[in-house]
Write a protein that holds these residues in place. Structure first.
Motif, PDB file in Angstrom:
ATOM      1  N   LYS A   1       0.837  -1.023  -0.003  1.00  0.00           N
ATOM      2  CA  LYS A   1      -0.117   0.047  -0.102  1.00  0.00           C
ATOM      3  C   LYS A   1       0.956   1.359  -0.153  1.00  0.00           C
ATOM      4  O   LYS A   1       0.713   2.186  -0.565  1.00  0.00           O
ATOM      5  N   ARG A   2       1.854   1.008   0.853  1.00  0.00           N
ATOM      6  CA  ARG A   2       2.948   2.438   0.732  1.00  0.00           C
ATOM      7  C   ARG A   2       3.695   2.394  -0.522  1.00  0.00           C
ATOM      8  O   ARG A   2       3.483   3.815  -1.060  1.00  0.00           O
ATOM      9  N   ALA A   3       3.857   1.638  -1.092  1.00  0.00           N
ATOM     10  CA  ALA A   3       4.616   1.684  -2.486  1.00  0.00           C
ATOM     11  C   ALA A   3       3.556   2.289  -3.360  1.00  0.00           C
ATOM     12  O   ALA A   3       3.898   3.223  -4.375  1.00  0.00           O
ATOM     13  N   THR A   4       2.281   1.716  -3.357  1.00  0.00           N
ATOM     14  CA  THR A   4       1.276   2.355  -4.464  1.00  0.00           C
ATOM     15  C   THR A   4       1.193   3.806  -4.166  1.00  0.00           C
ATOM     16  O   THR A   4       1.132   4.314  -4.912  1.00  0.00           O
ATOM     17  N   SER A   5       1.169   4.095  -2.861  1.00  0.00           N
ATOM     18  CA  SER A   5       0.554   5.537  -2.667  1.00  0.00           C
ATOM     19  C   SER A   5       1.690   6.481  -3.232  1.00  0.00           C
ATOM     20  O   SER A   5       1.695   7.712  -3.612  1.00  0.00           O
ATOM     21  N   ILE A   6       3.141   6.001  -3.051  1.00  0.00           N
ATOM     22  CA  ILE A   6       4.294   6.852  -3.556  1.00  0.00           C
ATOM     23  C   ILE A   6       4.248   6.882  -5.091  1.00  0.00           C
ATOM     24  O   ILE A   6       4.356   7.856  -5.670  1.00  0.00           O
ATOM     25  N   TYR A   7       4.118   5.632  -5.769  1.00  0.00           N
ATOM     26  CA  TYR A   7       3.910   5.585  -6.980  1.00  0.00           C
ATOM     27  C   TYR A   7       2.829   6.457  -7.571  1.00  0.00           C
ATOM     28  O   TYR A   7       2.962   7.197  -8.787  1.00  0.00           O
ATOM     29  N   ARG A   8       1.860   6.492  -7.046  1.00  0.00           N
ATOM     30  CA  ARG A   8       0.316   7.213  -7.610  1.00  0.00           C
ATOM     31  C   ARG A   8       0.555   8.879  -7.160  1.00  0.00           C
ATOM     32  O   ARG A   8      -0.244   9.411  -7.359  1.00  0.00           O
ATOM     33  N   ASN A   9       1.307   8.748  -6.034  1.00  0.00           N
ATOM     34  CA  ASN A   9       1.543  10.351  -5.579  1.00  0.00           C
ATOM     35  C   ASN A   9       0.083  10.655  -4.999  1.00  0.00           C
ATOM     36  O   ASN A   9      -0.139  11.968  -5.179  1.00  0.00           O
ATOM     37  N   VAL A  10      -0.365   9.707  -3.966  1.00  0.00           N
ATOM     38  CA  VAL A  10      -1.437   9.989  -3.172  1.00  0.00           C
ATOM     39  C   VAL A  10      -1.315   9.585  -1.881  1.00  0.00           C
ATOM     40  O   VAL A  10      -0.234   9.044  -1.504  1.00  0.00           O
ATOM     41  N   ASP A  11      -1.901  10.339  -0.975  1.00  0.00           N
ATOM     42  CA  ASP A  11      -1.994  10.038   0.550  1.00  0.00           C
ATOM     43  C   ASP A  11      -2.257   8.599   0.612  1.00  0.00           C
ATOM     44  O   ASP A  11      -3.226   8.007   0.360  1.00  0.00           O
ATOM     45  N   ILE A  12      -1.427   7.768   1.453  1.00  0.00           N
ATOM     46  CA  ILE A  12      -1.713   6.275   1.593  1.00  0.00           C
ATOM     47  C   ILE A  12      -3.221   6.070   2.509  1.00  0.00           C
ATOM     48  O   ILE A  12      -3.813   5.014   2.251  1.00  0.00           O
ATOM     49  N   SER A  13      -3.589   7.148   3.096  1.00  0.00           N
ATOM     50  CA  SER A  13      -5.081   6.855   3.594  1.00  0.00           C
ATOM     51  C   SER A  13      -6.099   6.567   2.782  1.00  0.00           C
ATOM     52  O   SER A  13      -7.042   6.075   2.905  1.00  0.00           O
ATOM     53  N   THR A  14      -5.829   7.162   1.407  1.00  0.00           N
ATOM     54  CA  THR A  14      -6.929   6.934   0.241  1.00  0.00           C
ATOM     55  C   THR A  14      -6.944   5.715  -0.295  1.00  0.00           C
ATOM     56  O   THR A  14      -7.753   5.263  -0.795  1.00  0.00           O
ATOM     57  N   LEU A  15      -5.884   4.708   0.210  1.00  0.00           N
ATOM     58  CA  LEU A  15      -5.573   3.291  -0.131  1.00  0.00           C
ATOM     59  C   LEU A  15      -5.827   2.421   0.804  1.00  0.00           C
ATOM     60  O   LEU A  15      -6.211   1.381   0.607  1.00  0.00           O
ATOM     61  N   GLU A  16      -5.834   2.889   2.270  1.00  0.00           N
ATOM     62  CA  GLU A  16      -5.955   2.052   3.255  1.00  0.00           C
ATOM     63  C   GLU A  16      -7.238   1.736   3.402  1.00  0.00           C
ATOM     64  O   GLU A  16      -8.312   2.204   2.930  1.00  0.00           O
TER      65      GLU A  16
END
Length: 322
Positions: free
Chosen positions: A140-155
């Motif tokens: 999830k952390r890597a995805t948020s970095i790649y997408r340049n979004v806050d991780i809270s939007t993926l959790e």
């Protein structure tokens, strides 16, 4: 090296050979660099994740083809127990060839299942299941970095245990997959409730949205209802949806009514289910075979069918022949 050399004590037999092998010989351990990313024509993504409860940390490396969002290579570095290393190694391997969005859907349960030697035998002891959660979180952390979004939007929005970061979906899944019956078993498999214990039941030092005792009761009721639809609801049968009422009635007819009627060449079909006044449920039946047109059908057979349904499901059922 055999797993007996890696894991001491009586617990060693509860680890799969795959886990033991990857503890000692991780396939994807190491760093990736910008130079390697350029060589492969991709973007380097580096993500870190840690578990405060046990001190384990992991760093995940991805090289991603930005044209297709496909992960071309994945490695990791880790400070933690052997189970966490094995789980993260398998997780990194599972990412390769997937798009970033596909990788983000990998769960710790998927990782554990991939580490099994046998389909129906867990790869690690239940108390070590939490070690695979970090592998799930770092994706999830890597995805948020790649997408340049806050991780809270993926959790996952529904976190039940904040200490171990265990989601509602994970708890529901482990109850179903492993047929768990106690809160203690849930804690063994997920570590939920092991630390501050606020999520076990109301009354802890922090108020929670979900509690393990309530989740367990609900999922167990769902499991039993699925296994024994004829016992779906005795007291609240009238509150069930029509679809669930029909399924429960059909189950009772199949098990207790139709075999008895078939011995005399008869049968019965369910035509309709309607809720009427005062919580009553009208069940319309149509006779088949020898029962159809039989002089005794209007009284004896109907009484038998109605009494069986009332005994197995609800005394508010009323049968009619159409």
């Amino acid at each position: 090296m055999a797993k007996t050399d890696l894991i001491g004590g009586e617990l060693w037999e509860q680890y799969s050979e795959k886990v033991a092998d990857r503890m000692n010989n991780p396939r994807n351990f190491g760093e990736l660099t910008e130079a390697e990313a350029q060589k492969l024509g991709g973007r380097l993504v580096i993500a870190n994740e840690g578990a405060e409860s046990c001190g384990d940390t992991v760093r995940l490396y991805w090289i991603v083809d930005e044209k297709t969002d496909t992960i071309k290579k994945a490695t990791f570095k880790s400070f933690g127990c052997g189970t966490a290393i094995a789980a993260t190694d398998m997780m990194a391997e599972m990412c390769v060839g997937k798009t970033v969005d596909e990788a983000a859907k990998i769960t710790n349960l998927d990782v554990e299942h991939a580490l099994r030697d046998e389909e129906d035998k867990a790869a690690v002891p239940p108390q070590k299941m939490h070690c695979s959660v970090m592998a799930y979180e770092v994706i999830k952390r890597a995805t948020s970095i790649y997408r340049n979004v806050d991780i809270s939007t993926l959790e996952e929005a529904d976190i039940v245990c904040e200490c171990a970061r265990v989601t509602l979906q994970t708890i529901e899944d482990v109850i179903r997959i492993n047929d768990l019956k106690t809160v203690e078993e849930i804690s063994d498999y997920t570590k939920a409730g092991v630390f501050c214990k606020s999520c076990i039941q109301p009354g802890g030092h922090e108020k929670r949205k979900y509690y393990l005792v309530d989740i367990l009761a609900r999922v167990r009721a769902e499991i039993e209802s699925e296994r024994h639809p004829e016992k779906a609801l005795v007291d609240d049968f009238s509150k069930l949806s029509v679809v669930k009422q029909i399924k429960a009635i059909e189950a009772v007819l199949d098990e207790h009514v139709r075999p008895a009627l078939a011995r005399d060449g008869g049968g019965v079909e369910l035509e309709d289910v309607q809720s009427v006044e005062d919580g009553l449920v009208k069940v319309s039946l149509c006779y088949q075979g020898a029962c159809k047109g039989c002089a005794g059908s209007a009284a004896g057979t109907l009484t038998f069918v109605e009494q069986t349904l009332r005994m197995k499901l609800s005394d508010k059922i009323r049968g009619v022949v159409v």
